[in-house]
Design a protein around this motif. Sequence first.
Motif, PDB file in Angstrom:
ATOM      1  N   GLY A 262       0.782  -1.229   0.000  1.00 22.49           N
ATOM      2  CA  GLY A 262       0.000   0.000   0.000  1.00 22.49           C
ATOM      3  C   GLY A 262       0.815   1.280   0.000  1.00 22.49           C
ATOM      4  N   LEU A 263       1.989   1.264  -0.612  1.00 15.39           N
ATOM      5  CA  LEU A 263       2.845   2.449  -0.634  1.00 15.39           C
ATOM      6  C   LEU A 263       2.341   3.448  -1.672  1.00 15.39           C
ATOM      7  N   SER A 264       2.459   4.740  -1.374  1.00 11.80           N
ATOM      8  CA  SER A 264       2.047   5.783  -2.309  1.00 11.80           C
ATOM      9  C   SER A 264       3.094   5.939  -3.409  1.00 11.80           C
ATOM     10  N   PRO A 265       2.724   6.586  -4.535  1.00 14.64           N
ATOM     11  CA  PRO A 265       3.729   6.845  -5.579  1.00 14.64           C
ATOM     12  C   PRO A 265       4.932   7.629  -5.062  1.00 14.64           C
ATOM     13  N   LEU A 266       4.715   8.577  -4.127  1.00 15.23           N
ATOM     14  CA  LEU A 266       5.844   9.318  -3.564  1.00 15.23           C
ATOM     15  C   LEU A 266       6.753   8.391  -2.776  1.00 15.23           C
ATOM     16  N   GLY A 267       6.149   7.492  -1.978  1.00 18.67           N
ATOM     17  CA  GLY A 267       6.955   6.526  -1.225  1.00 18.67           C
ATOM     18  C   GLY A 267       7.708   5.597  -2.142  1.00 18.67           C
ATOM     19  N   PHE A 268       7.055   5.164  -3.223  1.00 21.11           N
ATOM     20  CA  PHE A 268       7.751   4.303  -4.167  1.00 21.11           C
ATOM     21  C   PHE A 268       8.870   5.062  -4.877  1.00 21.11           C
TER      22      PHE A 268
END
Length: 445
Positions: A63-69
């Motif tokens: 469930g990571l966000s695009p920013l986290g990825f």
Amino acid sequence: MYLADARSTKTGRAAAAAPGTRPGRRAAVPGTVLALGAVSLVTDVSSEMVGAVLPLYVVAALGLSPLGFGLLDGINNGVGALVRLLGGHLADRGGRGHKLVAGIGYGLSALCKPLLLLVHTVPLIGGVLAIDRTGKGLRTAPRDAMISLATAPEHRGRAFGVHRAMDTTGALLGPLLAFAVLRIADDRAERAGYSAVFTVSGCVAVLGVLLLVLFVPARIVPARTAPVPERTAPVPERTAPVVAPTGPRPTLRDSLALLRRPALRRLTLAAVLLGLTTVSDSFLYLLLQRELDLPVHLFPLLPLGTAAVFLTLAVPLGVIADKVGRRTLFLAGHVVLLGAYGTVLSPLRGAGAAVLVLLLHGTFYAATDGVLAAATAATVPDGQQGAGQALVGTGQALARFVCSLAFGAAWTLWGPRAALTATALALAATAITATRLLRPAATAD
């Protein structure tokens, strides 16, 4: 396929080494290059197995966000870049240093694959990826230095093309193997499929380390330029003066001082500028998956299109680079990448659009990856090949790290299409600047 015409192996070697001997019509690719290609092939099978499923694992399963990825993807580029210069410098400090430093790098990456089985949170996954990229950073410059030293300067484009073709064969097989493992584990829990991929990847990585230890020579004698008939066109790039690697060990200051060479400095700056606008493969594949609404288990197949084109074109474009100029082809590759961005942003949809994007993406890599390494080799002396490759590679990798962070943030704030539009405009601007930096008059020492 690539061996020069000779009546026997011994005769062929003597002809290549003897002063005044006219070279055969087809240049030989040294055995060292083929051995390193085999190591890269096996290692890339392992790496691409993980790379093919990692975006979905952290975005869908965790469930990571695009920013986290974007932060995790940046680690793939940034951490390795920070140690690449050190790896190249250490490798230049001894006759056997290239293989030793490369071996440590391959070993670290092999160790990280089973560690992914034990971590299930984003910070821990980031830590494992940092170690893995440290290994990649250590091994890349020594490996490319060994290819440069083992190959005559006028044939380095071909040699790097052969190596990258073998490397890309691994990139082609890795996602296929990951796809097969995921399909076998499809009836079980989703996490079980990812764990199976990480396990098989670790076993394959160990095989790559064994190939390096057994088949790559510990010491490489630098190849020399064969005499060229007067009617033959010269190699476009100027070749740096040959410095025997048996002299005094270069210091870290000596390595950094290579940037005083105008040709290397401008090449590094151009690679940095273009790297700042190069969207990572993972983000590009995520864009395609969302645009086409592909099932999860088909996602690992997307890199196959890029890898297949890269494999097909790496050697031909390497040969072309030796003839028309490596800097010219490097710039042309980024124009092709701009075409890939434009296709994603265009009204085109469906399988045809995806195929076109992957075709352009693979061509971009075939025209830039090994070609940049060959261009770098022509600007530094033999005794500092590792440091020279590391300087250019470090600059490019750090730039791509920044691009991953920026693109992830832009995706989160503006959406994927707006983020890609901004990147495409920036790439067009930096390509114009890089053209000025790499014009022949500017790069002459």
